[in-house]
Design an enzyme around this catalytic site. Structure first.
Site, mmCIF file in Angstrom:
data_model
loop_
_atom_site.group_PDB
_atom_site.id
_atom_site.type_symbol
_atom_site.label_atom_id
_atom_site.label_comp_id
_atom_site.label_asym_id
_atom_site.label_seq_id
_atom_site.Cartn_x
_atom_site.Cartn_y
_atom_site.Cartn_z
ATOM 1 N N ASP A 46 0.538 -1.126 0.110
ATOM 2 C CA ASP A 46 -0.304 -0.050 -0.348
ATOM 3 C C ASP A 46 1.152 1.757 0.324
ATOM 4 O O ASP A 46 2.120 1.075 0.069
ATOM 5 C CB ASP A 46 -0.696 -0.236 1.776
ATOM 6 C CG ASP A 46 -1.917 -0.648 1.080
ATOM 7 O OD1 ASP A 46 -2.572 -1.369 -0.422
ATOM 8 O OD2 ASP A 46 -2.731 -0.931 2.017
ATOM 9 N N LYS A 67 -3.474 3.310 -2.512
ATOM 10 C CA LYS A 67 -4.753 4.010 -2.846
ATOM 11 C C LYS A 67 -5.001 5.595 -1.955
ATOM 12 O O LYS A 67 -5.228 4.940 -0.618
ATOM 13 C CB LYS A 67 -6.228 3.210 -2.708
ATOM 14 C CG LYS A 67 -6.125 2.328 -3.642
ATOM 15 C CD LYS A 67 -7.731 1.469 -3.023
ATOM 16 C CE LYS A 67 -7.918 0.767 -2.054
ATOM 17 N NZ LYS A 67 -7.716 -0.297 -1.936
ATOM 18 N N MET A 180 -8.237 9.141 8.609
ATOM 19 C CA MET A 180 -8.898 10.030 7.381
ATOM 20 C C MET A 180 -9.940 10.660 7.436
ATOM 21 O O MET A 180 -10.793 10.420 6.772
ATOM 22 C CB MET A 180 -9.375 8.950 6.519
ATOM 23 C CG MET A 180 -7.956 7.722 6.412
ATOM 24 S SD MET A 180 -9.012 5.826 5.769
ATOM 25 C CE MET A 180 -10.458 5.625 6.852
#
Length: 270
Positions: A46, A67, A180
């Site tokens: 990742d 991502k 996030m």
């Protein structure tokens, strides 16, 4: 069966190991994770993993499948397909994920998909950023007499909205850790302000536990200004609660607040 024989069978059959890479510091990884990397044939990694960890698997093919916001090299469906393809073609596939793969890491989805295709699966837990990153700047998520519990909440749901749990957390006395959530900071501030929490301390840690770590501290009322002044962006963790006062970087500021009329960046003024 001897240990080396068991390990050979474990890591050379068609198999997926979902492995937690820790929060960013390459030393914050488990021995079990390193062993999995050493025996991998393919590593799908990742965006938020420390690339230094790939030195543990020079024998493997390294494939970036990270991502970031609005920038997806592969969709989740494509990643699932790559896992199965390489497992049957090459053997042991390691899916290397930042933090702990079961904390907003979609690790369980990949495990379930691999199982549905007949693969052996394993999970190697990682040190989650939700705990390690605050600790790295001296913030304990719990403390006797101050915080009896903590929430870990995603700032962005699959519907691209702020989790409804933030509103519930704002009504508690618990420490609140939001991952996030930087793009939703204004909304978070509005929610906590609505419940009279304008003066609750807030810490924001960008690129936590890495050499690029940046921090900003304030209150619900001042934190947006702090973020703008320090140009803090994702990836970052938001920590809200009285325990933020325990940060070694903030002790002098909080202890002398009554003697100061204003603060730059680290303001806890109204």
């Amino acid at each position: 069966m001897h240990l080396e024989q068991r390990r050979y069978k474990m890591y050379n059959s068609p198999k997926l190991s979902v492995v937690g890479a820790g929060p960013g510091d390459p030393e914050l990884i488990t021995i079990k994770a390193i062993n999995a990397l050493k025996d991998a044939k393919v590593v799908l990694f990742d965006a938020l993993i420390n690339r230094d960890l790939l030195k543990y698997c020079p024998q493997a093919e390294h494939i970036f499948v990270g991502k970031r916001k609005d920038k997806h090299r592969y969709s989740q469906e494509q990643i699932n397909q790559l896992i199965v393809k390489y497992a049957f073609e090459r053997g042991h596939v390691v899916r290397l994920k930042g933090g702990d793969p079961f904390i907003f890491g979609r690790g369980s989805e990949e495990i379930n998909y691999a199982k549905s295709k007949g693969l052996e699966t394993a999970v190697v837990s990682g040190i989650t950023s939700s705990v390690a990153v605050p600790a790295n700047v001296g913030i304990p998520l719990t403390q006797r007499g101050t915080s009896e519990s903590f929430w870990v909440i995603t700032g962005t749901t699959t519907q691209k909205k702020l989790s409804d749990d933030v509103r519930l957390a704002a009504q508690s006395t618990a420490t609140v850790v939001i991952l996030m959530g930087m793009s939703k900071l204004a909304e978070i501030v509005d929610i906590f302000s609505h419940y009279g929490k304008e003066n609750i301390p807030v810490g924001i840690i960008q690129n936590g536990t890495t050499t690029n770590e940046q921090t900003g501290f304030g209150t619900i009322k001042s934190i947006e200004k702090v973020v703008a002044e320090k140009q803090l962006t994702a990836p970052a963790i938001i920590v809200i609660g009285e325990v933020v006062r325990e940060s070694g970087k903030l002790q002098a500021v909080f202890e002398n607040v009554s003697e100061k009329s204003e603060y730059i960046n680290y303001s806890i003024q109204a």
